[in-house]
Design a protein around this motif. Structure first.
Motif, PDB file in Angstrom:
ATOM      1  N   THR A   5     148.292  63.627  24.243  1.00 38.35           N
ATOM      2  CA  THR A   5     146.866  63.449  23.989  1.00 38.35           C
ATOM      3  C   THR A   5     146.140  63.456  25.320  1.00 38.35           C
ATOM      4  OG1 THR A   5     147.156  61.055  24.051  1.00 38.35           O
ATOM      5  CG2 THR A   5     147.252  62.110  21.904  1.00 38.35           C
ATOM      6  N   HIS A   6     144.984  64.059  25.334  1.00 36.50           N
ATOM      7  CA  HIS A   6     144.147  64.070  26.540  1.00 36.50           C
ATOM      8  C   HIS A   6     142.734  63.679  26.126  1.00 36.50           C
ATOM      9  CE1 HIS A   6     147.265  65.965  28.961  1.00 36.50           C
ATOM     10  NE2 HIS A   6     147.455  66.811  27.973  1.00 36.50           N
ATOM     11  N   PRO A   7     142.148  62.676  26.716  1.00 35.39           N
ATOM     12  CA  PRO A   7     142.690  61.774  27.727  1.00 35.39           C
ATOM     13  C   PRO A   7     143.721  60.821  27.149  1.00 35.39           C
ATOM     14  CG  PRO A   7     140.573  61.005  26.983  1.00 35.39           C
ATOM     15  CD  PRO A   7     140.791  62.323  26.299  1.00 35.39           C
ATOM     16  N   PRO A   8     144.346  59.946  27.977  1.00 35.00           N
ATOM     17  CA  PRO A   8     145.387  59.052  27.489  1.00 35.00           C
ATOM     18  C   PRO A   8     144.883  58.131  26.379  1.00 35.00           C
ATOM     19  CG  PRO A   8     144.661  58.414  29.689  1.00 35.00           C
ATOM     20  CD  PRO A   8     144.087  59.757  29.415  1.00 35.00           C
ATOM     21  N   VAL A   9     145.817  57.625  25.598  1.00 40.71           N
ATOM     22  CA  VAL A   9     145.473  56.855  24.404  1.00 40.71           C
ATOM     23  C   VAL A   9     144.629  55.628  24.732  1.00 40.71           C
ATOM     24  CG1 VAL A   9     146.444  55.630  22.423  1.00 40.71           C
ATOM     25  CG2 VAL A   9     147.563  57.689  23.269  1.00 40.71           C
ATOM     26  N   TRP A  10     144.919  54.964  25.850  1.00 39.20           N
ATOM     27  CA  TRP A  10     144.204  53.722  26.153  1.00 39.20           C
ATOM     28  C   TRP A  10     142.710  53.931  26.381  1.00 39.20           C
ATOM     29  CZ3 TRP A  10     141.904  54.171  30.821  1.00 39.20           C
ATOM     30  CH2 TRP A  10     142.516  54.974  31.795  1.00 39.20           C
ATOM     31  N   SER A  11     142.299  55.170  26.640  1.00 43.00           N
ATOM     32  CA  SER A  11     140.870  55.430  26.844  1.00 43.00           C
ATOM     33  C   SER A  11     140.061  55.240  25.564  1.00 43.00           C
ATOM     34  CB  SER A  11     140.661  56.840  27.390  1.00 43.00           C
ATOM     35  OG  SER A  11     141.071  57.808  26.443  1.00 43.00           O
ATOM     36  N   LEU A  12     140.750  55.100  24.426  1.00 51.27           N
ATOM     37  CA  LEU A  12     140.062  54.838  23.159  1.00 51.27           C
ATOM     38  C   LEU A  12     139.600  53.388  23.041  1.00 51.27           C
ATOM     39  CD1 LEU A  12     142.606  56.724  20.872  1.00 51.27           C
ATOM     40  CD2 LEU A  12     140.324  57.533  21.494  1.00 51.27           C
ATOM     41  N   LEU A  13     140.171  52.506  23.856  1.00 58.08           N
ATOM     42  CA  LEU A  13     139.864  51.084  23.750  1.00 58.08           C
ATOM     43  C   LEU A  13     138.556  50.738  24.457  1.00 58.08           C
ATOM     44  CD1 LEU A  13     143.416  49.632  24.447  1.00 58.08           C
ATOM     45  CD2 LEU A  13     142.142  49.382  22.305  1.00 58.08           C
ATOM     46  N   SER A  14     137.905  49.694  23.960  1.00 59.05           N
ATOM     47  CA  SER A  14     136.720  49.177  24.643  1.00 59.05           C
ATOM     48  C   SER A  14     137.142  48.533  25.963  1.00 59.05           C
ATOM     49  CB  SER A  14     136.017  48.137  23.776  1.00 59.05           C
ATOM     50  OG  SER A  14     136.823  46.978  23.652  1.00 59.05           O
ATOM     51  N   HIS A  15     136.215  48.411  26.892  1.00 59.65           N
ATOM     52  CA  HIS A  15     136.517  47.768  28.173  1.00 59.65           C
ATOM     53  C   HIS A  15     136.952  46.322  27.965  1.00 59.65           C
ATOM     54  CE1 HIS A  15     135.334  51.112  30.651  1.00 59.65           C
ATOM     55  NE2 HIS A  15     134.137  51.189  30.078  1.00 59.65           N
ATOM     56  N   PHE A 265     147.819  43.578  17.321  1.00 54.74           N
ATOM     57  CA  PHE A 265     146.865  43.541  18.427  1.00 54.74           C
ATOM     58  C   PHE A 265     145.458  43.287  17.882  1.00 54.74           C
ATOM     59  CE2 PHE A 265     150.370  46.329  19.415  1.00 54.74           C
ATOM     60  CZ  PHE A 265     150.716  46.016  20.717  1.00 54.74           C
ATOM     61  N   ARG A 266     144.734  42.395  18.515  1.00 54.58           N
ATOM     62  CA  ARG A 266     143.332  42.146  18.164  1.00 54.58           C
ATOM     63  C   ARG A 266     142.472  42.842  19.221  1.00 54.58           C
ATOM     64  NH1 ARG A 266     145.854  37.405  17.799  1.00 54.58           N
ATOM     65  NH2 ARG A 266     144.811  36.520  19.639  1.00 54.58           N
ATOM     66  N   VAL A 267     142.166  44.093  18.963  1.00 56.10           N
ATOM     67  CA  VAL A 267     141.425  44.895  19.932  1.00 56.10           C
ATOM     68  C   VAL A 267     140.297  45.633  19.221  1.00 56.10           C
ATOM     69  CG1 VAL A 267     143.399  45.196  21.476  1.00 56.10           C
ATOM     70  CG2 VAL A 267     143.015  46.848  19.626  1.00 56.10           C
ATOM     71  N   GLU A 268     139.369  46.144  20.022  1.00 55.56           N
ATOM     72  CA  GLU A 268     138.250  46.935  19.510  1.00 55.56           C
ATOM     73  C   GLU A 268     138.280  48.307  20.175  1.00 55.56           C
ATOM     74  OE1 GLU A 268     134.769  44.720  20.381  1.00 55.56           O
ATOM     75  OE2 GLU A 268     135.115  43.231  18.775  1.00 55.56           O
ATOM     76  N   LEU A 269     137.847  49.294  19.421  1.00 51.77           N
ATOM     77  CA  LEU A 269     137.868  50.671  19.920  1.00 51.77           C
ATOM     78  C   LEU A 269     136.472  51.142  20.295  1.00 51.77           C
ATOM     79  CD1 LEU A 269     140.242  52.204  17.219  1.00 51.77           C
ATOM     80  CD2 LEU A 269     140.871  51.263  19.443  1.00 51.77           C
ATOM     81  N   ASP A 270     136.429  51.959  21.302  1.00 49.64           N
ATOM     82  CA  ASP A 270     135.193  52.666  21.633  1.00 49.64           C
ATOM     83  C   ASP A 270     135.059  53.935  20.805  1.00 49.64           C
ATOM     84  OD1 ASP A 270     133.853  51.099  23.375  1.00 49.64           O
ATOM     85  OD2 ASP A 270     134.596  52.053  25.191  1.00 49.64           O
ATOM     86  N   LYS A 271     136.244  54.462  20.359  1.00 47.22           N
ATOM     87  CA  LYS A 271     136.258  55.717  19.634  1.00 47.22           C
ATOM     88  C   LYS A 271     137.177  55.553  18.421  1.00 47.22           C
ATOM     89  CE  LYS A 271     136.056  58.099  24.093  1.00 47.22           C
ATOM     90  NZ  LYS A 271     136.747  59.032  24.995  1.00 47.22           N
ATOM     91  N   PRO A 272     136.953  56.337  17.355  1.00 46.99           N
ATOM     92  CA  PRO A 272     137.858  56.280  16.209  1.00 46.99           C
ATOM     93  C   PRO A 272     139.260  56.685  16.639  1.00 46.99           C
ATOM     94  CG  PRO A 272     135.853  57.487  15.668  1.00 46.99           C
ATOM     95  CD  PRO A 272     135.854  57.288  17.138  1.00 46.99           C
ATOM     96  N   VAL A 273     140.293  56.137  15.984  1.00 46.94           N
ATOM     97  CA  VAL A 273     141.656  56.472  16.332  1.00 46.94           C
ATOM     98  C   VAL A 273     142.497  56.530  15.081  1.00 46.94           C
ATOM     99  CG1 VAL A 273     142.295  54.061  16.742  1.00 46.94           C
ATOM    100  CG2 VAL A 273     143.649  55.867  17.769  1.00 46.94           C
ATOM    101  N   GLY A 274     143.322  57.564  14.997  1.00 47.99           N
ATOM    102  CA  GLY A 274     144.367  57.649  13.995  1.00 47.99           C
ATOM    103  C   GLY A 274     145.680  57.635  14.754  1.00 47.99           C
ATOM    104  N   LEU A 275     146.720  58.135  14.166  1.00 48.16           N
ATOM    105  CA  LEU A 275     147.979  58.237  14.884  1.00 48.16           C
ATOM    106  C   LEU A 275     147.850  59.315  15.947  1.00 48.16           C
ATOM    107  CD1 LEU A 275     150.638  58.010  12.053  1.00 48.16           C
ATOM    108  CD2 LEU A 275     150.050  56.266  13.721  1.00 48.16           C
ATOM    109  N   ALA A 276     148.272  58.999  17.142  1.00 47.88           N
ATOM    110  CA  ALA A 276     148.234  59.982  18.235  1.00 47.88           C
ATOM    111  C   ALA A 276     149.416  60.914  18.099  1.00 47.88           C
ATOM    112  CB  ALA A 276     148.289  59.252  19.579  1.00 47.88           C
ATOM    113  N   HIS A 277     149.163  62.203  18.363  1.00 52.91           N
ATOM    114  CA  HIS A 277     150.227  63.205  18.208  1.00 52.91           C
ATOM    115  C   HIS A 277     150.478  63.889  19.543  1.00 52.91           C
ATOM    116  CE1 HIS A 277     150.411  62.952  13.827  1.00 52.91           C
ATOM    117  NE2 HIS A 277     149.093  62.863  13.844  1.00 52.91           N
TER     118      HIS A 277
END
Length: 277
Positions: A5-15, A265-277
């Motif tokens: 995936t580009h960018p990396p998966v963690w970039s989907l998370l909020s700061h 995990f109790r986290v919030e996303l900046d972007k929608p996320v499904g399973l990363a492929h």
């Protein structure tokens, strides 16, 4: 093969969530991560199994004997070696290469001792390792889930797993292991090469570009993927020429089905996320 995936998966998370996955609690593990294994699952985890063997033996013998360097005696090592099961570990090959077994020759035993001591399940007194009150409690069958959580937290947040691979990459990727684990949790459950998982799930350190090409991959495998198999949270298989020795074949990994039930995990996303492929 799984595509990166580009960018990396963690970039989907909020700061805020990235910060929370890095913020350590008193015990080490970030408060936004919950580990909740069933007793049956915990009892079946390889690291839990060998830890219980070690604690039971220490109780039965009134302590495990230590060498002058603080390692376990050959008698204790052989007894644990014969009784243990460990993923991706070829016991026959180990025996073919060693006339006697010292602790340094049996990584699962060495790793378990270090983790158990760090978790204060065992304590050193002169030339013996004795079971602590915490160890005597957590070795009980009805405490298996708590032992699992204790070992998970100790291994990833309190033990320097780089000790076992000697790769000169200080701390990485354990310095952001909470982020790595969340990224792995949203990866699709397919067999994947370690390099693909590494690039998708870690925060890259530019210093890694200065060393040999495979340093980062080996460090990621030895400090994240293999330890996850010790707790039954990931699975591994060899691929390639079946006639070749195991050390010359490539390994692939995939998330085990219980991973998502056990680690939350109790986290919030900046972007929608499904399973990363």
């Amino acid at each position: 093969m799984t595509t990166l995936t580009h960018p990396p998966v963690w970039s989907l998370l909020s700061h805020a969530s990235l910060d929370a996955l890095l913020e350590l609690s008193a015990g080490g593990m970030p408060g936004v991560i919950t580990v909740d294994a069933t007793a049956d699952y915990a009892m079946a985890a390889p690291l839990v199994g060998i830890t219980r063997l070690m604690l039971d033996r220490a109780q039965a013998l009134a302590g495990l004997t230590l060498t002058a360097t603080g390692a376990l005696s050959r008698a204790d090592i052989r007894a644990l070696f014969d009784a243990m099961t460990w993923p991706g570990y070829d016991k026959a090959q180990v025996l073919s290469m060693n006339k006697v077994l010292n602790e340094i020759d049996v990584m699962p035993v060495e790793a378990t001792r270090i983790i158990a001591q760090t978790a204060k399940l065992l304590r050193k007194r002169q030339r013996h390792l004795l079971v602590t009150k915490a160890g005597a409690t957590l070795v009980r069958d009805d405490q298996a889930a708590d032992l699992f959580r204790c070992l998970f937290e100790t291994m990833f947040w309190r033990v320097n797993l780089g000790y076992f691979d000697r790769v000169p990459v200080e701390a990485w990727p354990q310095n952001h292991i909470g982020i790595v684990l969340w990224c792995l949790s949203v990866m699709s459950p397919e067999w994947v090469a370690r390099g693909d998982l590494m690039r998708s799930c870690t925060v890259w350190d530019p210093a890694l570009d200065q060393g040999p090409a495979d340093f980062a991959g080996y460090a990621f495998e030895s400090r994240v993927l293999r330890p996850l198999t010790w707790l039954g949270l990931f699975e591994t298989r060899l691929v390639g020429d079946e006639s070749a020795p195991s050390w010359r074949r490539d390994r692939q990994y995939r998330k085990a089905p219980p991973f998502d039930r056990i680690i939350r995990f109790r986290v919030e996303l900046d972007k929608p996320v499904g399973l990363a492929h």
